[in-house]
Design a protein around this motif. Structure first.
Motif, mmCIF file in Angstrom:
data_model
loop_
_atom_site.group_PDB
_atom_site.id
_atom_site.type_symbol
_atom_site.label_atom_id
_atom_site.label_comp_id
_atom_site.label_asym_id
_atom_site.label_seq_id
_atom_site.Cartn_x
_atom_site.Cartn_y
_atom_site.Cartn_z
ATOM 1 N N ASP A 1 1.147 -1.167 0.235
ATOM 2 C CA ASP A 1 -0.195 -0.422 0.078
ATOM 3 C C ASP A 1 0.540 1.248 -0.161
ATOM 4 O OD1 ASP A 1 -3.035 1.118 1.818
ATOM 5 O OD2 ASP A 1 -1.717 2.239 0.676
ATOM 6 N N ILE A 2 0.992 1.472 -1.278
ATOM 7 C CA ILE A 2 2.418 2.966 -1.412
ATOM 8 C C ILE A 2 1.990 3.641 -0.867
ATOM 9 C CG2 ILE A 2 3.414 4.503 -2.929
ATOM 10 C CD1 ILE A 2 2.662 2.279 -5.314
ATOM 11 N N ASP A 3 0.731 4.613 -0.341
ATOM 12 C CA ASP A 3 -0.001 5.721 0.150
ATOM 13 C C ASP A 3 0.719 5.649 1.743
ATOM 14 O OD1 ASP A 3 -2.333 5.865 -1.696
ATOM 15 O OD2 ASP A 3 -1.083 7.357 -1.992
ATOM 16 N N GLN B 1 4.724 5.522 2.185
ATOM 17 C CA GLN B 1 4.884 6.786 1.965
ATOM 18 C C GLN B 1 4.853 7.420 3.120
ATOM 19 O OE1 GLN B 1 3.567 8.304 -1.582
ATOM 20 N NE2 GLN B 1 5.713 7.731 -2.721
ATOM 21 N N ASP C 1 10.931 -0.430 -4.323
ATOM 22 C CA ASP C 1 10.590 -0.025 -5.573
ATOM 23 C C ASP C 1 8.819 0.893 -5.823
ATOM 24 O OD1 ASP C 1 11.365 -2.569 -7.423
ATOM 25 O OD2 ASP C 1 11.963 -1.105 -6.862
ATOM 26 N N LEU C 2 8.269 0.168 -4.627
ATOM 27 C CA LEU C 2 7.137 1.516 -4.906
ATOM 28 C C LEU C 2 6.369 2.196 -4.551
ATOM 29 C CD1 LEU C 2 4.086 -1.568 -4.937
ATOM 30 C CD2 LEU C 2 4.776 0.178 -6.977
ATOM 31 N N GLU D 1 8.878 6.419 -4.341
ATOM 32 C CA GLU D 1 8.388 6.721 -5.972
ATOM 33 C C GLU D 1 9.087 8.496 -6.443
ATOM 34 O OE1 GLU D 1 4.479 7.532 -5.487
ATOM 35 O OE2 GLU D 1 3.854 7.055 -6.962
ATOM 36 N N ASN D 2 8.636 8.384 -7.802
ATOM 37 C CA ASN D 2 9.399 9.879 -8.003
ATOM 38 C C ASN D 2 8.750 10.288 -8.220
ATOM 39 O OD1 ASN D 2 10.280 11.704 -10.198
ATOM 40 N ND2 ASN D 2 10.064 11.016 -11.816
#
Lengths: 637, 201
Positions: free
Chosen positions: B47-49, B52, B81-82, B85-86
Motif C-alpha cells: 500500500d504505497i500511500d 509513504q 520500488d513502489l 516513488e518519483n
C-alpha cells in the motif's frame, strides 16, 4: 388424563426446583433428583402412585444412556480395553461377591443367601457413576476409563446372574411358597422383568442360545447396514421430528429385541451404539436421544428417592445404616485393592474406589427377581433394597469427598490433562457444499482435524467415496453443535447457504461459545453488514473473489498483459472494500436499504466518482494502478 | 526521542534462527514502530500511500532482513520500488525523505572472512549493499553502517539479538553515534559499545 398431568407436573416441578439448587451447592444433579424424589414421596403416597412402575419405565433412561455411551466408543477402543474389562471387571464382581458372602455367613446367613446377595450388591450404579463422571469431565481420565470398564462388565455379568440366581433357590422357600406372595416391592415386577415377553424361557438350551445369538447378530448387522438406508428414507419427508422418532425407534426396538431373548436391554443398546460409533449418523442420533436420556434418568433418580421405605428405615435404622456403610466400605476396599493391582495412580485410584462403592439400580431389579425365584427371603431382600437406595444416595457425597479432599492433594503428582485426548476436531465446518468442501480440504491438507456437518444425505454418500469424515445433521441446532464438539472447538466455519440461518448461527455461537473463532460465509453485501453486527470474526463473500478472477481472466482475454490485469484486479478489490467499509457505517439493520437516506446519498456520491473514471475511459483508474511502474519523469540526479 | 521505525522482512519466519531472535528481543521495546513486512503484505500488495505516510512520520528507518543472494528478500525490493516513488523520494518535488536516516540490520550465512576482494564472496559486504546505499543517497537520506551478523546459521544468536535491542534503544533515545556510524564500514555486536557510549549525534 388428569391423573397423568398431575403426576407429570409434580415430577417436573420437583426436578426443576431441586437440581439447580443441588448443583449450586456442588452436590450434582443426581443427588438433586434423589432429594427431589424424597421430597415428593409423601405426596406420591397420598396420590397412591405406583412409584415402582414409574421406576421401571424410567429405567429406560439407563438403556438410552448406554446407547449414547456406545456411540462415543469406537470398536477399536473397546477391543483395546478388553484386559481391563475382563480382569478388572471380573475380579471386582467376584471379589465383592465373595466379600459379601463371607460377611453374610459371619452374620449367620446361609451361603446361598450370601452369594446371591453378594452378586447382586456387587453391581454398581451405571447411571450415577457415568452421569457424575460425565458432568465432571472425568470420563476420559484413567479412573473414569477403569470405572467404565467395570460398569460395562457388570452389565454383561447381569446375564449369567439371571441364569445363576434361580439355581441358588433356597429349598425352604420353595417348599413354603412364601416368597411368591411376599415381595413388597413387586415380585410381579420382578417376574415381569424376567419373564413376561421372554420368548426364550422354557425352550431347550440350544434353541435359546441360537435365538440369543441371532438377536445379537441382528443388532450388529442391522446397525451397520440398515441405519443409512433408513435415514435416507425418512430424510425424504424433511421433517425434524421424524429423525427423533427414528432414533427412538432404534433404541426401543433394540431394547425390545433384547428383552425377548432375555438379555439386558442396556447391553443390547450399548452394542448397537458401538456399531454406530463410526457411522455418519452418529451425531444425529446423539443429539436426538440425549434429551430423552436426561429426562428419563432424572425421573429414575427421583423414583429411587421416592421409593425409599422410610417406614422400614425407622424400624431398624442402626442395622440398615451399618449394612450400608459396611457394604460401601467392603466394595471400596475391594476396588482400591484392584486399583493397586491394575496400577491406577493417586487421584484416579480414589476416584475408582469411591465412585463405584455403591450398589446399583440393577440391584432393585435383581433383588425383586431373586425374591420371585425364591433365592432370597423378603426379610432379607427388603432391607437390602433400602441399603441399595441409601448407598446410591451417599455416592454423590463420596464424589464430593474425592473432589475436595483427594484431588487437591494428588494434584502435584498428577497431570491435569488426561493421557489420551480424543481430538474431536478443532475445526467444525457447518455445511459441506461448494464452499465448505474447499475449506475442509484445505484444513485437512494442512493437518488440521475437522468435524463436518451436512444436512444432505446425498452429499454424505458422495463424500464417503472420497474418504471425507462428514456427519449428518443440522448444524444450526444447538444440540447438534454440542454433539459435534463446539465446546472444545477453536474454529467454526459456517458454509451453509441460507442467509438467515448463517446469521442466526453466528449470533448463537457468539453468545454461547465466545471462545470460538467464526469464519462466516456471506451471501450478499448487506448480509456482510448483518454478519458484522452479529459478531462474526471473518466475513467472506461467497462469490466475490471468484467473480474478480473471472474479471481478471476477461482482462487478459481482451489483450491486457497478465501483470497489468492483476494490478487492475487488485485495485478493483481495494476500491470495493473501501466502498463496503464506508457504507457499512451507514447501514442500519432496522431500516431497509431503500429507505436509508444517508446510505443512499453516500452510495450515489461514490458511484458518481467512479462513473467519472469510467467515462474517462478508465484512465484515472489505470493511472492509479500503474503507480510505481511508470517511468520517472525528469532528470535523475 | 527519535521517531524510529523497524521493518522486519523474513519470508521464512518459522525457520528463522537469528532474525527471529532479533525480533523477539526487540518486541517489547516501547516507542518504536514495528512492521512485519511479509505479515502485512502477504500477497505482496504494498500500500504505497500507507508506506509513504509511515516514512514521513519517522526519522530513523531500520530495515532488518537476511541477505538473500547478496541482496534483500524480494518483498523489500518491491517495497523500495513502489514506496520510493518519483515525486516522493526523488525527482521533482521528491524531497520527502531528505535528512532521514536509513540503517540496515543484516544477517549472512557466509563467514566474515569471505566478504573481501580476495575472499570467497569476491567483494566486501558493503559493496553488495551499494544499491541500498545509493538509493538512500539519491533520496537525500543518510546511510549508517549496517548492523551485521555473519555465520548466522551456525552461531548462537543471543548476544547479537540483545545487541540489536541495545542498538534500537540507543537510536530511539538519541544516544547512538550516527556520525561515527556513517563513516564506519559495518557494525557488529562487538563494536556496539563504541557507538552507544552515550554521546548524542
Amino acid at each position: 388424563m388428569g391423573g397423568f398431568l398431575l403426576l407429570a407436573f409434580v415430577f417436573l416441578v420437583a426436578g426443576v426446583l431441586a437440581v439447580p439448587i443441588a448443583t449450586r451447592f456442588g452436590l450434582g444433579s443426581v443427588l438433586g433428583y434423589l432429594i427431589a424424589g424424597i421430597a415428593i414421596s409423601p405426596l406420591l403416597t397420598a396420590l397412591r402412585v405406583d412409584v415402582v412402575s414409574i421406576q421401571h419405565f424410567a429405567e429406560f433412561g439407563v438403556v438410552m444412556m448406554l446407547f449414547l455411551v456406545g456411540l462415543e466408543l469406537e470398536p477399536k477402543m473397546l477391543w483395546a480395553m478388553r484386559a481391563r474389562l475382563l480382569g478388572l471387571g471380573g475380579l471386582q464382581v467376584l471379589g465383592t461377591a465373595a466379600a459379601v458372602m463371607l460377611a453374610a455367613m459371619a452374620l449367620d446367613q446361609s451361603w446361598r443367601i450370601g452369594l446371591t446377595a453378594g452378586l447382586i450388591l456387587a453391581l454398581s450404579s451405571t447411571a450415577i457413576v457415568l452421569q457424575t463422571l460425565g458432568e465432571k469431565g472425568l470420563l476420559r481420565s484413567d479412573g473414569g476409563q477403569a470405572s467404565f470398564a467395570v460398569l460395562l462388565f457388570q452389565d454383561i455379568a447381569v446375564i449369567p446372574m439371571l441364569a445363576l440366581i434361580p439355581l441358588l433357590a433356597l429349598p425352604e422357600l420353595l417348599d413354603t411358597g412364601v416368597a411368591a406372595a411376599g415381595a413388597a416391592h413387586g415380585a410381579a415386577a420382578g417376574a415381569d422383568h424376567a419373564a413376561s415377553m421372554n420368548l426364550v424361557d422354557g425352550r431347550p438350551g440350544w434353541q435359546a442360545a441360537l435365538m440369543t445369538a441371532g438377536a445379537m447378530a441382528l443388532v450388529v448387522l442391522g446397525g451397520a447396514f440398515l441405519t443409512g438406508p433408513i435415514f435416507r428414507f425418512i430424510a425424504i419427508a424433511r421433517l425434524r421430528e421424524l429423525f427423533v422418532a427414528t432414533a427412538l425407534l432404534f433404541v426401543i426396538g433394540i431394547a425390545l429385541l433384547m428383552t425377548l431373548v432375555g438379555l439386558s436391554p442396556a447391553l443390547g443398546t450399548f452394542m448397537a451404539g458401538v456399531v454406530l460409533a463410526n457411522s455418519d449418523y452418529r451425531h444425529e442420533l446423539e443429539s436426538d436421544i440425549d434429551p430423552f436420556r436426561g429426562l428419563l434418568l432424572g425421573l429414575f433418580f427421583m423414583t429411587v428417592g421416592a421409593a425409599i421405605d422410610f417406614g422400614l428405615l425407622a424400624q431398624m435404622p442402626g442395622t440398615i445404616l451399618a449394612l450400608t456403610i459396611g457394604l460401601m466400605a467392603a466394595k471400596a476396599a475391594v476396588l482400591l485393592l484392584l486399583a493397586r493391582l491394575f496400577q491406577l495412580r493417586l487421584a484416579d485410584k480414589w476416584l475408582f474406589g469411591l465412585g463405584l462403592a455403591q450398589a446399583g439400580e440393577f440391584g432393585f431389579v435383581l433383588l425383586s427377581f431373586a425374591v420371585a425365584n425364591h433365592a432370597l427371603p423378603p426379610a432379607v431382600a427388603d432391607p437390602l433394597l433400602l441399603v441399595v437406595a441409601l448407598s446410591m444416595m451417599l455416592t454423590p457425597l463420596l464424589f464430593i469427598v474425592h473432589e475436595r479432599l483427594i484431588v487437591p492433594r494428588a494434584a502435584t503428582g498428577q497431570a491435569s490433562e488426561p493421557d489420551e485426548i480424543e481430538v474431536r476436531g478443532q475445526v467444525i465446518i457447518a455445511g459441506h457444499g461448494r464452499f465448505g468442501g474447499i475449506v475442509n480440504r484445505m484444513m485437512l491438507s494442512a493437518g488440521f482435524e475437522t468435524t463436518v456437518l451436512d444436512y444432505s444425505s446425498t452429499q454424505l454418500q458422495a463424500l464417503r467415496a472420497y474418504g471425507v469424515r462428514a456427519f449428518f445433521g443440522d448444524a444450526t441446532r444447538p444440540d447438534m453443535l454440542h454433539a459435534a464438539g463446539i465446546d472444545e472447538a477453536r474454529l467454526l466455519v459456517i458454509a451453509i447457504d441460507q442467509r438467515d440461518a448463517i446469521t442466526e448461527l453466528v449470533r448463537y455461537v457468539r453468545a454461547n461459545h465466545p471462545h470460538v473463532h467464526i469464519v462466516a460465509r456471506a451471501v450478499t453485501r448487506t448480509h456482510v453488514y448483518e454478519l458484522f453486527g452479529a459478531g462474526a470474526h471473518d466475513i467472506i463473500r461467497d462469490t466475490f473473489d471468484s467473480s474478480v478472477r473471472a474479471g481478471r481472466s476477461a482482462y487478459e482475454a481482451l489483450g491486457l498483459h497478465a501483470f497489468e490485469a492483476e494490478s487492475l484486479a487488485q485495485a478493483f478489490v481495494k476500491d470495493d472494500k473501501l466502498v463496503l467499509r464506508e457504507l457499512a457505517e451507514l447501514y442500519d439493520p432496522g431500516i431497509p436499504l431503500a429507505e436509508n437516506e444517508p446510505y443512499r446519498t453516500r452510495l450515489r456520491a461514490m458511484l458518481a466518482e467512479r462513473e467519472a473514471q469510467l467515462t474517462g475511459r478508465g484512465k484515472a483508474f489505470r493511472a492509479r494502478t500503474e503507480r510505481g511502474w511508470l517511468p520517472p519523469v525528469g532528470r535523475d540526479d | 526521542m527519535a521517531r524510529l521505525i523497524h521493518y522486519y522482512a523474513h519470508p521464512g519466519h518459522r525457520y528463522s534462527h537469528t532474525n527471529r531472535a532479533m525480533l523477539e528481543a526487540t518486541r517489547a521495546l516501547a516507542g518504536i514502530t514495528r512492521v512485519d513486512l511479509y505479515g502485512e503484505y502477504p500477497r505482496h500488495d504494498i500500500d504505497i500511500d500507507r508506506e509513504q505516510e509511515r516514512l514521513l512520520g519517522h526519522d530513523l528507518i531500520v530495515l532488518q532482513f537476511p541477505l538473500f543472494w547478496y541482496s534483500s528478500p524480494s518483498l523489500v525490493k518491491e517495497w523500495i520500488d513502489l514506496t520510493f516513488e518519483n515525486g516522493f523520494a526523488y525527482g521533482e518535488g521528491g524531497d520527502k525523505l531528505a535528512g532521514k536516516w536509513l540503517m540496515l540490520a543484516i544477517t549472512t550465512a557466509g563467514a566474515r572472512e569471505g566478504y573481501a576482494v580476495d575472499g570467497h564472496q569476491r567483494h566486501s559486504l558493503r559493496t553488495y549493499l551499494t544499491p541500498f546505499e545509493q538509493t538512500a543517497r539519491l533520496s537525500q537520506m543518510r546511510f549508517a553502517a549496517p548492523y551485521v551478523r555473519h555465520s548466522a546459521l551456525r552461531t548462537d544468536p543471543v548476544a547479537h539479538a540483545s545487541g540489536f535491542a541495545t542498538l534500537l534503544t540507543a537510536l530511539r533515545d538519541d544516544r547512538y553515534d550516527l556520525g561515527q556510524a556513517e563513516s564506519a564500514e559495518i557494525v557488529t555486536v562487538d563494536d556496539l559499545p563504541s557507538f552507544t557510549a552515550g554521546r548524542p549525534k
